[in-house]
Enzyme design. Structure first.
Site, PDB file in Angstrom:
ATOM      1  N   THR A 198      46.675  49.895  40.019  1.00 49.84           N
ATOM      2  CA  THR A 198      46.933  49.816  41.446  1.00 49.84           C
ATOM      3  C   THR A 198      47.887  50.895  41.895  1.00 49.84           C
ATOM      4  OG1 THR A 198      46.714  47.473  41.340  1.00 49.84           O
ATOM      5  CG2 THR A 198      48.075  48.296  43.106  1.00 49.84           C
ATOM      6  N   VAL A 256      40.290  37.735  43.364  1.00 50.62           N
ATOM      7  CA  VAL A 256      41.309  38.461  44.117  1.00 50.62           C
ATOM      8  C   VAL A 256      42.578  38.455  43.285  1.00 50.62           C
ATOM      9  CG1 VAL A 256      42.748  38.390  46.190  1.00 50.62           C
ATOM     10  CG2 VAL A 256      40.295  37.925  46.364  1.00 50.62           C
ATOM     11  N   GLY A 257      43.213  39.614  43.188  1.00 49.30           N
ATOM     12  CA  GLY A 257      44.447  39.724  42.407  1.00 49.30           C
ATOM     13  C   GLY A 257      45.684  39.585  43.271  1.00 49.30           C
ATOM     14  N   ASP A 258      46.767  40.100  42.771  1.00 41.87           N
ATOM     15  CA  ASP A 258      48.047  40.027  43.491  1.00 41.87           C
ATOM     16  C   ASP A 258      48.147  41.055  44.609  1.00 41.87           C
ATOM     17  OD1 ASP A 258      48.024  42.009  41.356  1.00 41.87           O
ATOM     18  OD2 ASP A 258      50.068  42.444  42.001  1.00 41.87           O
ATOM     19  N   THR A 263      52.312  46.092  39.766  1.00 41.18           N
ATOM     20  CA  THR A 263      51.078  46.542  39.142  1.00 41.18           C
ATOM     21  C   THR A 263      50.922  45.785  37.837  1.00 41.18           C
ATOM     22  OG1 THR A 263      49.885  48.492  38.316  1.00 41.18           O
ATOM     23  CG2 THR A 263      52.273  48.503  38.065  1.00 41.18           C
ATOM     24  N   GLY A 264      49.694  45.721  37.351  1.00 40.32           N
ATOM     25  CA  GLY A 264      49.455  44.982  36.126  1.00 40.32           C
ATOM     26  C   GLY A 264      48.586  43.772  36.381  1.00 40.32           C
TER      27      GLY A 264
HETATM   28  C1  SD4 Z   1      45.119  43.266  39.972  1.00 40.50           C
HETATM   29  N1  SD4 Z   1      47.376  44.057  39.986  1.00 40.50           N
HETATM   30  O1  SD4 Z   1      44.092  43.227  40.636  1.00 40.50           O
HETATM   31  C2  SD4 Z   1      45.997  44.445  40.133  1.00 40.50           C
HETATM   32  C3  SD4 Z   1      45.578  45.493  39.187  1.00 40.50           C
HETATM   33  C4  SD4 Z   1      46.637  46.466  38.934  1.00 40.50           C
HETATM   34  O2  SD4 Z   1      47.502  48.316  38.114  1.00 40.50           O
HETATM   35  O3  SD4 Z   1      47.740  46.379  39.256  1.00 40.50           O
HETATM   36  N2  SD4 Z   1      46.453  47.510  38.335  1.00 40.50           N
HETATM   37  O4  SD4 Z   1      45.434  42.395  39.161  1.00 40.50           O
END
Ligand code: SD4
Length: 291
Positions: A152, A181-183, A203-204
């Site tokens: 991200t 859906v993520g964060d 991120t993550g």
């Molecule tokens: C997610 N946090 O969709 C995002 C992906 C991400 O660095 O951060 N990638 O979980």
């Protein structure tokens, strides 16, 4: 003394994004305009495989995007599970400015975007399609930390006036379930700004970040007196302590306070971020980490 303006953003692609944001910030532009312009760069770049155009698809082969934006007045806008739009961050800004709502998802978000004049585009590039076809052979959902596509872009800026805004945008975890859906589009998880204190972005692995309301907590810990660096560390450790299977788990936070102090911290090494200010001419910094 307040060090402003300043902009920070996640990962290598933060460099090009910061450069676009800095163009506005250096001439007194607003943090809000800067973060939008900044994150549009990786969104539009088909070579960045984890944000916007060219992002890795979900397990059905669909590229679905999540993004949010938040300004110094706690206005915020978000889109999630949005397809066919190259710059979801700009749709999120329209949600913030032109609707009574904070969040639009899926079909409704797409319909709104088209009404606002955004063009529909096929986001699945040949390269991503090829990778997807390879992935289909085994069809395993198995994120690999740092390289897997948890890339991200989160960006925070402090402008000449001393106001903070932030933006966060992603194609999410690759080969996720359709509809996941993520964060990143969740205010308080992937991004949070409180102009009295500062801002944070994440991120993550989104599922881990949502559980602790990650970015909101980082800002709250700064409010209690922690530096941005300390605050990121405290919340990363909180996540680590809650989730035992940490081998495959990467989470990183970035934070920026009202004085222009910033920091970043992750579970595993490999997380980096870009910083641009009058003192630092766009540089990549390796974040410190637990491991
Ligand atoms: C997610 N946090 O969709 C995002 C992906 C991400 O660095 O951060 N990638 O979980």
């Amino acid at each position: 003394q307040v060090k402003k303006p300043v902009v920070i953003s996640t990962w290598n692609h933060g460099m090009a994004a910061n450069a676009a944001a800095w163009k506005l910030l250096k001439d007194g532009g607003s943090a809000l305009d800067a973060v939008e312009a900044g994150v549009r760069v990786p969104e539009s770049d088909p070579e960045v495989r984890t944000v916007g155009l060219g992002g890795y698809p979900d397990r059905e082969g669909k590229v679905t995007l999540d993004a949010c934006i938040m300004d110094q007045n706690s206005n915020c806008g978000s889109v999630a599970f949005l397809e066919e739009i190259v710059n979801p961050i700009s749709v999120a800004r329209k949600v913030m400015e032109d609707t009574p709502h904070v969040m639009l998802v899926g079909e409704g978000a797409l319909q709104f975007a088209v009404e606002k004049g955004f063009e529909r585009t096929n986001l699945l590039t040949e390269a991503s399609k090829k990778d997807y076809e390879n992935w289909l052979k085994e069809s395993k959902y198995q994120p690999v930390i740092n390289i897997e596509n948890h890339d991200t872009i989160g960006m925070l800026a402090l402008d000449e006036k001393g106001d903070i805004s932030g933006a966060c945008t992603t194609s999410g975890a690759s080969y996720k379930m359709h509809g996941r859906v993520g964060d990143s589009p969740i205010i308080g998880a992937g991004l949070f700004v409180d102009n009295e204190v500062g801002g944070a972005c994440a991120t993550g692995l989104g599922e881990a970040i949502i559980r602790v309301s990650g970015s909101a907590m980082v800002v709250e810990v700064m409010r209690q007196g922690a530096t941005p660096q300390e605050a990121c560390k405290i919340i990363v450790e909180r996540i680590y302590n809650k989730l035992k299977d940490v081998e495959n788990l990467q989470v990183g936070f970035l934070a920026l306070d009202k004085k222009g102090n910033y920091g970043g911290y992750a579970i595993h090494k490999g997380f980096n971020y870009a910083i641009y200010s009058n003192a630092v001419n766009n540089e990549l910094i390796d974040a410190t980490s637990m491991f």
